[in-house]
Design a protein around this motif. Structure first.
Motif: not given
Length: 323
Positions: A253-254, A251, A260, A311, A249, A309
Motif C-alpha cells: 500500500k505504501a 508494504n 493498491y 495481503e 514485510k 506482502c
C-alpha cells in the motif's frame, strides 16, 4: 613473507588486544583507533591530501629510518611525505566525508601493518618494501594475490571488532546469538538494529557484515543485494520457509497507494460476483437439463495469503468451457 591463516591472525589479535586492555583504565565500549595505535605501536597520525584522485587512503612505513615519499600533484608540483616508522598519513577526505567507519578501519589498518612488521621483521623486510600504501579500490579477491593487504585487512577486522564487544551489543540490542536474515528491504527491523550496532562499534556496515558472517552470526546475508533470489534446497525447506515468513514485510500500500486502491476495488468486486459455493453437474447438450450433480460446496473461490506482502488475495473459481 609469512602466509597467515585467519586463525593465526585471530590469535595475534587476541594477544594484542589483551595488551591494549592492560594499558587502558576505563571500560571499553569500542576500540579507539588513535589511542590503540599510540599505545600499541607508538604510531601517530597526520591528515593530508594524499592524491589528486583520492586513490590513496593511507601511507606508513615499517622502518624507523627516515624516509621521504614524493607524490605528484595535478598542477605539476610534488608533495613530500616524511616517514620514520612512528607516523602514518591518512587521506584528509576520509575525515571530511564524515565516514567514521571507513576512517577508523584505515587508521587501524595502518597500525596493523606496523604490528605485522614488528612480529615478522625478516619477512616484512623494510629494505625490500620500505613503505606501504592503502589504496581506495582495494578489494578482497580470490585467489588472493596480495597477501600483505589481505592479512592486514583481516587483522584489522579482528582488532576493531573483537568477539566480546560483538556478543555484548548483540545481547544489548536484542539480536540474540544470530541475525537470521540481514536484509534492508525484507527485514528492516533487524537491519536497523544491525546499523545501530555498527554505529556503536564505530565501523562501517560492510565491515560488520563481513565479520558477523565469518563468525557464523548471520543466517542469510543479503547486505550487498537485498533483492537477491532465494534458492531453496529440499534439505533446507524449514529454514527457507522461515525466511519466506520473515520476508512478508513489503508494504504494498505504501509502495504504490493508487495501484493498491485499484486492486482492492477489483478484489471486492470479485468477492461480490462469485460465491465460494459451487456446483458441478453434467448437462444435456441439447436442452441444458441437469442430468447429474457431480459435486457441490466450497470447491471454487479461494483465499490465499501472500508470504511477501502479507495481503490476503481472493481468487474466483476456475471455469472450463468449450470455446
Amino acid at each position: 613473507m609469512p602466509i597467515l591463516s585467519r586463525k593465526d591472525l585471530e590469535r595475534i589479535s587476541r594477544r594484542v588486544l589483551f595488551r591494549y586492555l592492560t594499558l587502558s583504565d576505563s571500560k571499553m565500549d569500542r576500540i579507539d583507533p588513535v589511542d590503540f595505535a599510540e599505545k600499541i605501536c607508538g604510531l601517530h597520525f597526520a591528515f593530508a591530501d594524499m592524491s589528486v584522485t583520492g586513490s590513496i587512503l593511507g601511507l606508513t612505513s615499517y622502518s624507523d629510518v627516515d624516509l621521504t615519499i614524493s607524490v605528484p600533484r595535478g598542477n605539476g608540483s610534488v608533495q613530500e611525505f616524511h616517514l620514520n616508522g612512528n607516523i602514518a598519513y591518512v587521506d584528509q577526505n576520509l575525515a571530511n566525508a564524515g565516514s567514521v567507519g571507513r576512517l577508523n578501519f584505515t587508521l587501524v589498518h595502518e597500525a596493523a601493518h606496523q604490528i605485522l612488521g614488528k612480529l615478522y621483521p625478516e619477512e616484512y623486510n623494510p629494505s625490500a618494501q620500505p613503505f606501504i600504501c592503502r589504496l581506495a579500490d582495494e578489494r578482497c579477491t580470490y585467489p588472493i594475490t596480495d597477501w600483505v593487504e589481505w592479512q592486514t585487512n583481516v587483522l584489522t577486522a579482528y582488532l576493531l571488532l573483537p568477539r566480546e564487544l560483538i556478543d555484548r551489543y548483540m545481547d544489548e540490542l536484542g539480536l540474540g546469538r544470530q541475525i537470521k536474515l540481514l536484509n534492508k528491504v525484507f527485514a528492516p527491523k533487524e537491519y536497523a538494529l544491525f546499523s545501530e550496532m555498527a554505529k556503536r562499534l564505530g565501523v562501517s556496515k560492510t565491515a560488520l557484515s563481513i565479520r558477523l558472517d565469518n563468525l557464523g552470526m548471520i543466517g542469510r546475508n543479503d547486505f550487498s543485494d537485498p533483492y537477491a533470489p532465494i534458492h531453496i534446497d529440499a534439505d533446507d525447506f524449514d529454514t527457507a520457509w522461515e525466511v519466506v515468513v520473515i520476508m512478508a514485510k513489503i508494504n504494498s500500500k505504501a509502495l504504490d497507494p493508487q495501484r493498491y486502491a485499484c486492486i482492492q476495488a477489483e478484489q471486492q468486486e470479485l468477492e461480490q460476483q462469485y460465491s465460494t459455493h459451487i456446483t458441478m453437474a453434467r448437462l444435456c447438450p441439447y436442452c441444458k437439463l441437469r442430468l447429474e450433480t457431480l459435486c457441490k460446496g466450497a470447491h471454487g473461490a479461494t483465499y490465499l495469503k501472500c508470504p511477501q506482502c502479507g495481503e490476503v488475495v481472493f481468487f474466483p473459481p476456475v471455469v472450463f468451457r468449450i470455446a
